[in-house]
Motif scaffolding. Structure first.
Motif, PDB file in Angstrom:
ATOM      1  N   LYS A  74      59.274  88.174-141.259  1.00 34.57           N
ATOM      2  CA  LYS A  74      57.911  87.828-141.905  1.00 34.57           C
ATOM      3  C   LYS A  74      57.812  88.243-143.037  1.00 34.57           C
ATOM      4  CE  LYS A  74      56.778  85.049-138.773  1.00 34.57           C
ATOM      5  NZ  LYS A  74      56.289  83.961-138.122  1.00 34.57           N
ATOM      6  N   GLY A  84      57.256  76.594-138.942  1.00 33.13           N
ATOM      7  CA  GLY A  84      56.039  77.406-139.378  1.00 33.13           C
ATOM      8  C   GLY A  84      54.703  76.750-139.630  1.00 33.13           C
ATOM      9  N   SER A 104      57.105  84.654-145.781  1.00 32.59           N
ATOM     10  CA  SER A 104      58.298  84.336-144.191  1.00 32.59           C
ATOM     11  C   SER A 104      59.866  83.248-145.092  1.00 32.59           C
ATOM     12  CB  SER A 104      58.476  83.714-143.314  1.00 32.59           C
ATOM     13  OG  SER A 104      59.429  83.847-142.554  1.00 32.59           O
ATOM     14  N   SER A 155      50.173  85.897-139.804  1.00 31.47           N
ATOM     15  CA  SER A 155      52.065  85.343-138.810  1.00 31.47           C
ATOM     16  C   SER A 155      51.612  87.438-138.032  1.00 31.47           C
ATOM     17  CB  SER A 155      52.452  86.195-140.477  1.00 31.47           C
ATOM     18  OG  SER A 155      53.836  86.489-139.852  1.00 31.47           O
ATOM     19  N   GLU A 162      61.845  80.797-140.580  1.00 28.01           N
ATOM     20  CA  GLU A 162      61.104  80.026-139.674  1.00 28.01           C
ATOM     21  C   GLU A 162      62.027  78.823-138.735  1.00 28.01           C
ATOM     22  OE1 GLU A 162      58.017  80.584-138.602  1.00 28.01           O
ATOM     23  OE2 GLU A 162      58.986  82.339-140.498  1.00 28.01           O
TER      24      GLU A 162
END
Length: 342
Positions: A191, A270, A264, A185, A267
């Motif tokens: 995040k 993802g 996270s 990430s 998103e």
């Protein structure tokens, strides 16, 4: 008919990975408008490429170029979340990956420049989207939230750089791996690296130190990279930060880990969830809609709670810590009276 791939603002992260895969499939009749930081060697079939410098003036020039050259019979694929700045005669499709383009968000933790850019892009997306343009998203949650927020309809088309059958999971698959967990990430606030690090500290305080691989860029996200280093040293955490990796190196990192952890909080798709799933990695992830759009995680947690994250890790590692023992009224009163004697 000419296909225009308009991506002057894509050069890193999952967007770069997907764009690179796309460039490898288009033929030489296509016209690609790209950020100069993109690797042109990805375009193996050699389409026409117009490189754009990452400046406001050059971005405006890219929009003017698109407006002048895309004709009524052409197809324009806007790959960077934003529709054309100027009304286009072509058939326009907008590939929307950034969840910050719509809906309420707290931008207070972003740098001033990032906040200004996001507000400008949100205005651009909202005011330049036309009814005859098609929006493509990667999940049903993104589709539903977009229509609820702005009334825009979208087509769901999940897109992976490489598609294939999931790997067969065996006991041997998890032997001799360097890392217990991996989190691929970037380091934007959503995040959630801070909560993940706090969870690792909680585990360390109980004598449990699983290894963790991260991919935070020390230049573009220096504050997060420094936090990782500081907490690792202070609490003896087994964390390795590799910075930004190429696609092949990311795949190798997955294969060298026994599970993906994904805390996270926001998103559009993802992508690491699907990448990890394809090679058979167990997934520990936030209990949020976007996760279950694409995978069934082995463990879930509250992403706002480091304690919840830590407990999910313990469940995955099959570590059972003693629970709180209750006492009856007699024992409680005896404790109170004993304390009074001291």
């Amino acid at each position: 008919m000419t296909l225009f791939i308009h991506a002057p603002n894509v050069h890193q992260g999952g967007g770069r990975t997907l764009l690179s895969a796309l460039l490898g499939q288009v033929d030489k009749t296509a016209c690609c408008v790209l950020d100069e930081r993109m690797n042109k060697s990805d375009a193996v079939l050699n389409p026409a490429i117009h490189s754009i410098k990452p400046t406001p003036f050059d971005r405006l020039c890219a929009e003017i170029f698109l407006s002048k050259n895309a004709k009524a019979d052409d197809v324009v694929l806007c790959f960077g979340n934003l529709p054309p700045l100027f009304k286009s005669r072509a058939k326009v499709m907008v590939f929307l990956q950034n969840r910050y383009m719509f809906g309420p968000h707290d931008f207070s933790r972003f740098a001033l420049g990032t906040k200004l850019r996001l507000r400008l892009e949100r205005w651009w997306f909202r005011t330049r989207m036309r009814s005859n343009y098609q929006i493509i998203v990667q999940s049903s949650t993104m589709q539903r939230e977009l229509q609820s927020s702005l009334g825009f309809k979208a087509t769901v088309l999940p897109f992976l750089a490489a598609n294939g059958e999931p790997s067969i999971i065996t006991a041997e698959s998890f032997q001799n791996k360097e890392f217990d967990f991996v989190y691929v990430s970037s380091a934007e606030p959503h995040k959630n690296h801070a909560a993940l690090l706090d969870a690792w500290v909680l585990l360390a305080e109980q004598g449990i130190r699983p290894s963790l691989a991260l991919t935070v860029n020390a230049d573009s996200a220096a504050h997060v990279a420094q936090l990782i280093e500081q907490k690792s040293i202070l609490h003896g955490l087994r964390i390795s930060n590799f910075g930004t990796l190429k696609y092949g190196d990311v795949q190798n990192l997955y294969r060298n880990s026994t599970a993906l952890i994904f805390p996270s909080k926001l998103e559009s798709f993802g992508l690491p969830l699907l990448e990890a799933s394809q090679i058979g990695l167990p997934i520990l992830a936030s209990e949020l809609d976007y996760v279950r759009d694409v995978v069934d995680p082995a463990q879930t947690f509250d992403p706002d709670s480091p304690t919840s994250i830590a407990r999910a890790v313990l469940r995955h590692l099959n570590i059972h810590l003693p629970k709180t023992e209750t006492v009856d009224a007699k024992a409680f009163l005896a404790h109170v009276l004993q304390q009074n004697k001291q």
